[in-house]
Write a protein that holds these residues in place. Structure first.
Motif, PDB file in Angstrom:
ATOM      1  N   ALA A   1       1.053  -0.889   0.493  1.00  0.00           N
ATOM      2  CA  ALA A   1       0.043   0.072   0.096  1.00  0.00           C
ATOM      3  C   ALA A   1       1.167   1.249  -0.464  1.00  0.00           C
ATOM      4  N   SER A   2       0.697   2.039  -0.642  1.00  0.00           N
ATOM      5  CA  SER A   2       0.660   3.626  -0.550  1.00  0.00           C
ATOM      6  C   SER A   2       1.211   4.668   0.150  1.00  0.00           C
TER       7      SER A   2
ATOM      8  N   PRO B   1      -1.346   1.937  -7.043  1.00  0.00           N
ATOM      9  CA  PRO B   1      -1.705   1.668  -7.593  1.00  0.00           C
ATOM     10  C   PRO B   1      -0.108   1.374  -8.774  1.00  0.00           C
ATOM     11  N   HIS B   2       1.113   1.405  -7.703  1.00  0.00           N
ATOM     12  CA  HIS B   2       2.722   0.972  -8.367  1.00  0.00           C
ATOM     13  C   HIS B   2       2.692  -0.535  -7.939  1.00  0.00           C
ATOM     14  N   PHE B   3       1.717  -1.603  -7.927  1.00  0.00           N
ATOM     15  CA  PHE B   3       2.284  -2.994  -6.964  1.00  0.00           C
ATOM     16  C   PHE B   3       3.179  -3.247  -8.072  1.00  0.00           C
ATOM     17  N   HIS B   4       2.671  -2.945  -9.343  1.00  0.00           N
ATOM     18  CA  HIS B   4       3.743  -4.168  -9.902  1.00  0.00           C
ATOM     19  C   HIS B   4       4.819  -3.003 -10.562  1.00  0.00           C
ATOM     20  N   LYS B   5       5.293  -2.540  -9.648  1.00  0.00           N
ATOM     21  CA  LYS B   5       6.541  -1.889  -9.851  1.00  0.00           C
ATOM     22  C   LYS B   5       7.863  -2.441  -8.696  1.00  0.00           C
ATOM     23  N   PRO B   6       8.901  -2.394  -8.961  1.00  0.00           N
ATOM     24  CA  PRO B   6       9.561  -2.015  -7.961  1.00  0.00           C
ATOM     25  C   PRO B   6       9.487  -1.204  -7.319  1.00  0.00           C
ATOM     26  N   GLY B   7       9.874  -1.061  -5.529  1.00  0.00           N
ATOM     27  CA  GLY B   7      10.015  -0.078  -4.719  1.00  0.00           C
ATOM     28  C   GLY B   7      10.416  -0.484  -3.209  1.00  0.00           C
ATOM     29  N   LYS B   8      10.844   0.806  -2.834  1.00  0.00           N
ATOM     30  CA  LYS B   8      12.199   0.354  -1.543  1.00  0.00           C
ATOM     31  C   LYS B   8      10.422   0.469  -0.435  1.00  0.00           C
TER      32      LYS B   8
ATOM     33  N   PRO C   1       5.514  10.591   1.277  1.00  0.00           N
ATOM     34  CA  PRO C   1       5.012   8.796   1.555  1.00  0.00           C
ATOM     35  C   PRO C   1       6.054   7.930   1.289  1.00  0.00           C
ATOM     36  N   VAL C   2       5.233   6.579   1.553  1.00  0.00           N
ATOM     37  CA  VAL C   2       6.246   5.204   1.932  1.00  0.00           C
ATOM     38  C   VAL C   2       5.090   4.294   0.878  1.00  0.00           C
ATOM     39  N   LYS C   3       5.811   3.295   1.004  1.00  0.00           N
ATOM     40  CA  LYS C   3       4.965   1.947   0.173  1.00  0.00           C
ATOM     41  C   LYS C   3       4.915   1.096   2.098  1.00  0.00           C
ATOM     42  N   ALA C   4       4.023   0.254   2.106  1.00  0.00           N
ATOM     43  CA  ALA C   4       3.985  -0.228   2.852  1.00  0.00           C
ATOM     44  C   ALA C   4       3.606  -2.102   2.560  1.00  0.00           C
ATOM     45  N   ILE C   5       4.484  -3.093   3.093  1.00  0.00           N
ATOM     46  CA  ILE C   5       3.733  -4.076   2.877  1.00  0.00           C
ATOM     47  C   ILE C   5       3.098  -4.346   4.176  1.00  0.00           C
TER      48      ILE C   5
END
Length: 374
Positions: A33-34, A111-118, A46-50
């Motif tokens: 989730a962003s 929205p960018h679940f398909h892209k590599p991210g930190k 903004p962070v990306k969480a798992i």
């Protein structure tokens, strides 16, 4: 009445691993989730969480701690994964989702679940159920699932990505804990080690008995003695039982002329080849045993459609059989697994069937009365 002549690590290791051997690579997505996280001064980042249902704790990256300006304290804690292994938790490359029919009326949590991210934040199972909301939809013709949550719909599941060999990811795993590695490898080699079976005392006695008593005749054929563990005089009377079995067999054969003819041919060949001989002396020896026999009919066989089985386990009048007073020499061939492994060692292999192999071994004349047949 015939007498039968024949016996019945020291340094770290780098292990390279290709992610897939098929043209369709498998990519398993965990829910991400962003999010916007605010510090005490109202600044948002903004962070990306798992979201990990298998995690027992919540984690935050050191980088995010610095951005938020929160105080942190050192603690003595151990965080481990399954079997001490490590793996990527986001796509290692951008996945092509253009062919997927994503639902247009939902808001994705990432929205960018398909892209590599930190990943800067891991939310464990402690709060996961509080985040989830009713509602789920599956993307048609795929194994991708969208689960509703307070952040929006979470994408998770499996994606098959088609690519060429050059696009595949090669993962390199470093094993640093050599002590655990040594234990694991020791267990593996113990499991895979092929050991020769330990011979029993009786098997060793049989081998010694053979070496001590065997001989060869002028034709080069082996002559052996039965490995008896008791004096054959302990056997009871067996002639009556063998005669009864013969009469029963004849009654069945008389109803089928074909089987009767095959039976006659079998016995005549047995005698013609010298594998049994007619007993001319009518006097019953002090040590004798009569083997009952029965037919085995296999019409699909091209060579021997009918063969006779001589039963050395048939009980005499006192409850003992010939097999009861013999030592068990065990299996003479290797186990099937070892035989198949040996086939892999040679460029060319062949199999063969030795006709009447066991009849080529003769029984010592002094013991042939223990293998009489009616």
């Amino acid at each position: 009445m015939f007498a039968n002549n024949n016996p019945s690590f020291g340094s770290p290791l780098l292990l390279g691993e290709r992610s897939s051997y098929n043209d369709a690579e498998k990519c398993v997505l965990l829910s991400t989730a962003s999010l916007l996280i605010s510090n005490s001064e109202g600044e948002s980042f903004p962070v990306k969480a798992i979201l990990d249902s298998g995690a027992c704790c919540n984690l935050i990256s050191e980088n995010l701690v610095g951005l938020l300006g929160v105080e942190w304290q050192k603690t003595d804690a151990v965080i481990s994964c399954l079997n001490g292994a490590s793996a990527g938790i986001a796509p290692s490359k951008c996945l092509d989702i253009s062919a997927l029919n994503l639902p247009p009326n939902i808001t994705l949590a990432d929205p960018h679940f398909h892209k590599p991210g930190k990943i800067d934040l891991l939310l464990g199972n402690e709060y996961l159920c509080e985040f989830l909301r009713p509602g789920q939809c599956r993307v048609p013709n795929s194994q991708l699932i969208h689960q509703n949550s307070v952040f929006g719909f979470l994408a998770s599941g499996r994606l098959n990505v088609t690519g060429n060999q050059s696009s595949r990811v090669i993962q390199c795993k470093l094993i640093a804990n050599l002590q655990d590695l040594h234990k694991d490898m020791t267990k593996f080699w113990k499991l895979e080690k092929i050991e020769k079976p330990i011979k029993s005392v009786e098997v060793e006695k049989c081998e010694k008995h053979f070496l001590k008593t065997y001989s060869r005749n002028s034709e080069g054929r082996y002559i052996v003695q039965l490995p008896l563990k008791k004096d054959p005089e302990c056997l009871g009377e067996s002639k009556t039982s063998a005669l009864g079995s013969l009469n029963s067999l004849w009654r069945r054969l008389s109803k089928n002329p074909e089987l009767l003819s095959l039976y006659r041919d079998f016995m005549q060949e047995y005698e013609a080849l010298g594998h049994m001989k007619l007993v001319s002396d009518n006097n019953e020896p002090s040590k004798s045993y009569y083997l009952p026999h029965h037919r085995v009919f296999k019409p699909d066989k091209t060579s021997t459609k009918l063969r006779m089985v001589f039963n050395a386990s048939a009980l005499s009048s006192n409850g003992l059989s010939l097999n009861d007073i013999q030592m068990n020499g065990g299996l003479t061939q290797e186990d099937l697994f070892s035989i198949m492994l040996r086939f892999l060692k040679h460029k060319f292999v062949f199999s063969a069937d030795i006709r009447k192999m066991y009849r080529m071994i003769l029984v010592d004349p002094q013991q042939r009365d223990l293998q009489r047949i009616m």
